[in-house]
Design a protein around this motif. Structure first.
Motif, PDB file in Angstrom:
ATOM      1  N   UNK A 111       0.831  -1.208   0.000  1.00 54.96           N
ATOM      2  CA  UNK A 111       0.000   0.000   0.000  1.00 54.96           C
ATOM      3  C   UNK A 111       0.866   1.259   0.000  1.00 54.96           C
ATOM      4  N   UNK A 112       2.004   1.182   0.674  1.00 52.67           N
ATOM      5  CA  UNK A 112       2.945   2.296   0.694  1.00 52.67           C
ATOM      6  C   UNK A 112       3.478   2.578  -0.706  1.00 52.67           C
ATOM      7  N   UNK A 113       4.000   1.545  -1.363  1.00 53.73           N
ATOM      8  CA  UNK A 113       4.614   1.752  -2.676  1.00 53.73           C
ATOM      9  C   UNK A 113       3.597   2.119  -3.742  1.00 53.73           C
ATOM     10  N   UNK A 114       2.408   1.546  -3.660  1.00 56.12           N
ATOM     11  CA  UNK A 114       1.396   1.845  -4.681  1.00 56.12           C
ATOM     12  C   UNK A 114       0.911   3.286  -4.590  1.00 56.12           C
ATOM     13  N   UNK A 118       1.327   9.263  -6.169  1.00 53.84           N
ATOM     14  CA  UNK A 118       0.311  10.308  -5.991  1.00 53.84           C
ATOM     15  C   UNK A 118       0.903  11.682  -6.274  1.00 53.84           C
ATOM     16  N   UNK A 119       0.076  12.538  -6.831  1.00 51.59           N
ATOM     17  CA  UNK A 119       0.526  13.893  -7.146  1.00 51.59           C
ATOM     18  C   UNK A 119       0.038  14.917  -6.135  1.00 51.59           C
ATOM     19  N   UNK A 120      -1.035  14.604  -5.414  1.00 50.47           N
ATOM     20  CA  UNK A 120      -1.573  15.553  -4.442  1.00 50.47           C
ATOM     21  C   UNK A 120      -0.968  15.286  -3.071  1.00 50.47           C
ATOM     22  N   UNK A 121      -0.848  16.344  -2.263  1.00 54.21           N
ATOM     23  CA  UNK A 121      -0.262  16.203  -0.926  1.00 54.21           C
ATOM     24  C   UNK A 121      -1.062  15.252  -0.040  1.00 54.21           C
ATOM     25  N   UNK A 122      -2.418  15.351   0.006  1.00 56.64           N
ATOM     26  CA  UNK A 122      -3.162  14.433   0.887  1.00 56.64           C
ATOM     27  C   UNK A 122      -2.973  12.967   0.512  1.00 56.64           C
ATOM     28  N   UNK A 123      -2.963  12.666  -0.800  1.00 50.62           N
ATOM     29  CA  UNK A 123      -2.795  11.271  -1.221  1.00 50.62           C
ATOM     30  C   UNK A 123      -1.390  10.763  -0.901  1.00 50.62           C
ATOM     31  N   UNK A 124      -0.397  11.622  -1.102  1.00 52.41           N
ATOM     32  CA  UNK A 124       0.973  11.223  -0.799  1.00 52.41           C
ATOM     33  C   UNK A 124       1.151  11.045   0.708  1.00 52.41           C
ATOM     34  N   UNK A 127      -0.168   7.690   1.738  1.00 48.37           N
ATOM     35  CA  UNK A 127       0.770   6.600   1.417  1.00 48.37           C
ATOM     36  C   UNK A 127       1.926   6.563   2.410  1.00 48.37           C
ATOM     37  N   UNK A 128       2.462   7.730   2.737  1.00 43.48           N
ATOM     38  CA  UNK A 128       3.615   7.782   3.632  1.00 43.48           C
ATOM     39  C   UNK A 128       3.259   7.431   5.068  1.00 43.48           C
ATOM     40  N   UNK A 129       1.981   7.547   5.408  1.00 42.72           N
ATOM     41  CA  UNK A 129       1.561   7.174   6.767  1.00 42.72           C
ATOM     42  C   UNK A 129       1.827   5.698   7.046  1.00 42.72           C
ATOM     43  N   UNK A 130       1.943   4.886   5.992  1.00 41.46           N
ATOM     44  CA  UNK A 130       2.217   3.464   6.182  1.00 41.46           C
ATOM     45  C   UNK A 130       3.657   3.230   6.645  1.00 41.46           C
ATOM     46  N   UNK A 131       4.556   4.185   6.363  1.00 42.68           N
ATOM     47  CA  UNK A 131       5.959   4.004   6.740  1.00 42.68           C
ATOM     48  C   UNK A 131       6.116   4.372   8.220  1.00 42.68           C
ATOM     49  N   UNK A 157      13.638   0.716   0.623  1.00 40.73           N
ATOM     50  CA  UNK A 157      12.391   1.341   1.055  1.00 40.73           C
ATOM     51  C   UNK A 157      12.646   2.631   1.820  1.00 40.73           C
ATOM     52  N   UNK A 158      13.734   2.676   2.603  1.00 37.97           N
ATOM     53  CA  UNK A 158      14.089   3.919   3.276  1.00 37.97           C
ATOM     54  C   UNK A 158      14.374   5.007   2.252  1.00 37.97           C
ATOM     55  N   UNK A 159      15.109   4.655   1.200  1.00 40.41           N
ATOM     56  CA  UNK A 159      15.396   5.623   0.147  1.00 40.41           C
ATOM     57  C   UNK A 159      14.133   6.152  -0.507  1.00 40.41           C
ATOM     58  N   UNK A 160      13.185   5.252  -0.795  1.00 41.73           N
ATOM     59  CA  UNK A 160      11.920   5.675  -1.403  1.00 41.73           C
ATOM     60  C   UNK A 160      11.132   6.575  -0.453  1.00 41.73           C
ATOM     61  N   UNK A 161      11.153   6.228   0.833  1.00 38.57           N
ATOM     62  CA  UNK A 161      10.433   7.036   1.817  1.00 38.57           C
ATOM     63  C   UNK A 161      11.032   8.434   1.920  1.00 38.57           C
ATOM     64  N   UNK A 162      12.359   8.506   1.978  1.00 38.67           N
ATOM     65  CA  UNK A 162      13.014   9.806   2.092  1.00 38.67           C
ATOM     66  C   UNK A 162      12.725  10.682   0.880  1.00 38.67           C
ATOM     67  N   UNK A 163      12.816  10.098  -0.310  1.00 40.42           N
ATOM     68  CA  UNK A 163      12.533  10.865  -1.533  1.00 40.42           C
ATOM     69  C   UNK A 163      11.088  11.360  -1.546  1.00 40.42           C
ATOM     70  N   UNK A 164      10.173  10.514  -1.085  1.00 38.93           N
ATOM     71  CA  UNK A 164       8.755  10.880  -1.115  1.00 38.93           C
ATOM     72  C   UNK A 164       8.423  11.909  -0.042  1.00 38.93           C
ATOM     73  N   UNK A 165       9.069  11.814   1.129  1.00 36.58           N
ATOM     74  CA  UNK A 165       8.879  12.839   2.154  1.00 36.58           C
ATOM     75  C   UNK A 165       9.389  14.189   1.649  1.00 36.58           C
TER      76      UNK A 165
END
Length: 658
Positions: A111-114, A118-124, A127-131, A157-165
């Motif tokens: 669910x995190x990766x899928x 997202x392009x909008x802040x609420x949707x992103x 997703x990040x709430x799962x991390x 996954x840490x790298x993906x989380x950091x980039x997405x944050x």
């Protein structure tokens, strides 16, 4: 059980450790480590399926094929038994294949990766709430193949989380973006890109001084950790900040010097004097000053002046912007006796020359770096404590008492302001010692009172009436000793609130505000009390005033929590949820805040988030249930319909009935 019965009923959480849970049952207990490892690996395989050979080689890499196959069969048998006892049927096997039923499980990593596209802040943000922590944090089998796979996945996954944050930080408003930048640096303190993000956000809101200090912190980190300089990209950003700062030089713009700007006390860190004369101790002294300067630079509200090193480019020296006389001077000295070191540190008012705070530290030279870190942390806490009163426009009217009492009280308050369950208990112990040395000292009395009350609020101490009454009596004694002490008035108010005496607590807060209208704790505490009494508009007004007056200080989370309590009472659940998330991000160990996070999420229909919030609460205080949470752990709303609604939302979120 049919597989359809377990849809959305079995959730596999791989962030922050391993957990599998069924909605109607809660977390499931599985025997050993390899059963969970099988589920975790299958959950990340294409189609959630792998061959028996792959699983055997992965989990028993040191055994031959026959033994590893036999171990796999035994582990699968035990795993099926554990799941069957809970009524969960998620594993299927077909000849050489073992797999999970994709329609019977949900996996937080998936669910995190899928959601990261997202392009909008609420949707992103959703997703990040799962991390919630590193992938399979703390799960180690001693099997090189599995542990290497888990480590690789953890880093990815840490790298993906950091980039997405970082992406999210640029989509939200500047204040929220800065909070995210700090969170990113907390997750990975050596990531240069994250420092650059923070510099950009600070520059965007006009806080160039803080942006420049962030660069110095980044440069110091890179030198200390990797022995390298900042990248050309980071240096270029820093140089652009210097150029912008020079164009707005306060001397040319007739602006007030930094030391005169309201709410921003400045500190000059002087070189520490080596009293022993040993050359090796010079290096220790310089390292200590650098550590203290770096640590102070990370405290958001204070300007730090020091002999920071300049950088060179094309042979020309680049100098930092002209800095002004500081309001405070921090200096110290070092003495040695054999392997024993003593460091004396003083914080003085630069105008009057009077010492504001002083402390000595003793340690061993063989543990120099550890000793250095301990001193730097203690200095920062002490400076925050002393300058916090300046920021609040508070002059402490209570006599400090003998030196030993003052030392113990200051140490107790340092632990108090760390605001963790462990630190609060240490704060209580230190305040008890201070009171034993000075039984009539008002500072010791009020410090022990607030340490007890906050320990109860954090769940560090059980909510026993005898403790609450003691906190009240101690606070009353400190008020009686110094009636015009607004700090003591607020501490008494908080103790009275813990006892459910809301009207008396409000009266004490009103008295504190009349003594000092600029004291943020007075406004913050009365906001909470108004909220509990159902006076929503007054509560929201006072909470916003408290937040304005106490901008970004160490107890800012408490004032935002008061705003949440008011918004929830007023039925503004969506806004309450937004602020509650901020409270929990700032202070994850504050379970009261997490309970309102759960209730607000439940009230807005975010059932998954509400359930996650309850699990967060129970992971820290497993004894909480609907019977003891309110009144008990959380103060009760005065109005029955507010109280009933709060409990109903907690029940929907999954808080056990007993």
């Amino acid at each position: 059980m049919q597989s359809g019965d377990s849809v959305a009923a079995s959730k596999i959480s791989l962030f922050g450790g391993f957990r599998i849970e069924k909605e109607t049952v809660g977390p499931l207990w599985l025997t050993g480590k390899r059963g969970p490892a099988i589920i975790a690996y299958l959950a990340r395989c294409p189609g959630m399926t792998a061959t028996r050979e792959k699983l055997a080689d992965l989990l028993w890499s040191d055994s031959d094929s026959e033994h590893s196959r036999n171990s796999l069969r035994q582990t699968l048998s035990v795993l099926r038994r554990d799941l069957s006892r809970a009524g969960v049927d998620i594993i299927h096997s077909r000849r050489e294949l073992i797999g999970l039923r994709p329609d019977a499980v949900r996996v937080d990593v998936e669910e995190f990766e899928s959601g990261l596209s997202a392009r909008s802040a609420p949707d992103l943000e959703t997703a990040l709430a799962h991390y919630t922590g590193p992938f399979l944090d703390g799960v180690y089998l001693g099997s090189n193949a599995f542990d290497d796979w888990a480590a690789s996945e953890r880093d990815r996954l840490l790298g993906r989380a950091l980039e997405s944050f970082e992406k999210l930080a640029r989509l939200v408003d500047t204040e929220a973006g800065l909070a995210l930048a700090d969170r990113i640096l907390g997750m990975e303190p050596t990531r240069e890109e994250s420092y650059r993000l923070k510099m950009e956000l600070l520059a965007a809101c006009g806080q160039r001084d803080r942006a420049i200090r962030t660069y110095e912190a980044c440069r110091s980190m890179l030198k200390k950790e990797f022995g390298v300089e900042a990248s050309p990209e980071t240096r270029a950003l820093w140089q652009s900040l210097l150029s912008a700062a020079d164009t707005t030089n306060p001397q040319s713009a007739n602006a007030a010097p930094a030391s005169q700007r309201p709410g921003r006390p400045s500190i000059s860190v002087a070189d520490f004097v080596n009293l022993t004369g040993k050359r090796g101790d010079d290096f220790f002294a310089k390292g200590l000053v650098q550590d203290i300067t770096t640590a102070l630079s990370e405290v958001a509200d204070y300007v730090v002046l020091s002999g920071l090193p300049s950088l060179e480019k094309n042979g020309d020296e680049l100098k930092t912007p002209a800095l002004f006389r500081a309001r405070y001077m921090l200096n110290g000295s070092i003495q040695r006796s054999g392997d024993e070191l003593r460091v004396n540190v003083q914080l003085a008012d630069a105008g009057s020359g009077q010492n504001v705070w002083a402390q000595k530290f003793d340690g061993h030279s063989e543990n120099a770096l550890e000793f250095q870190d301990r001193i730097a942390q203690s200095v920062v806490l002490a400076v925050i404590l002393e300058l916090q009163l300046t920021n609040w426009k508070v002059r402490d009217k209570s006599p400090p008492g003998p030196p030993e009492v003052r030392r113990l009280v200051n140490e107790a308050l340092m632990k108090y302001f760390e605001m963790t369950r462990d630190s609060l208990l240490v704060g209580v112990e230190l305040a008890e010692k201070a009171l034993s040395v000075g039984p009539d000292n008002a500072r010791a009395q009020r410090t022990l009172s607030i340490a007890i009350s906050m320990s109860v609020a954090f769940g560090a101490m059980p909510r026993e009436q005898a403790q609450i009454e003691r906190a009240i009596e101690l606070a009353k004694a400190s008020v009686l000793a110094v009636p015009d002490d607004e700090i003591a008035r607020c501490i008494l108010s908080f103790a009275l609130e813990s006892s459910g005496r809301i009207d008396e607590a409000i009266a004490e807060c009103q008295h504190a505000i009349s003594l000092n209208p600029s004291y943020p704790s007075g406004h913050g505490d009365i906001s909470m009390l108004f909220a509990l009494r159902g006076q929503v508009s007054e509560a929201v007004r006072e909470a916003n005033e408290a937040i304005r007056l106490g901008t970004h200080d160490v107890i800012d989370f408490w004032r935002h929590h008061g705003l949440v309590v008011a918004l929830f009472a007023g039925g503004d659940d969506r806004r309450a949820l937004e602020v509650a998330r901020k409270v929990v991000r700032t202070k994850p160990g504050f379970v009261r805040g997490a309970l309102y996070w759960a209730a607000s999420a439940s009230a807005t229909g975010n059932n998954e988030e509400a359930s996650r919030a309850i699990h967060h609460c129970l992971s820290q205080l497993p004894h909480l249930n609907l019977g003891n949470v309110c009144p008990g752990f959380v103060p009760r709303y005065v109005k029955d319909h507010h109280h009933s609604r709060f409990l109903e939302m907690l029940s929907r979120a999954g808080l056990p009935s007993s």
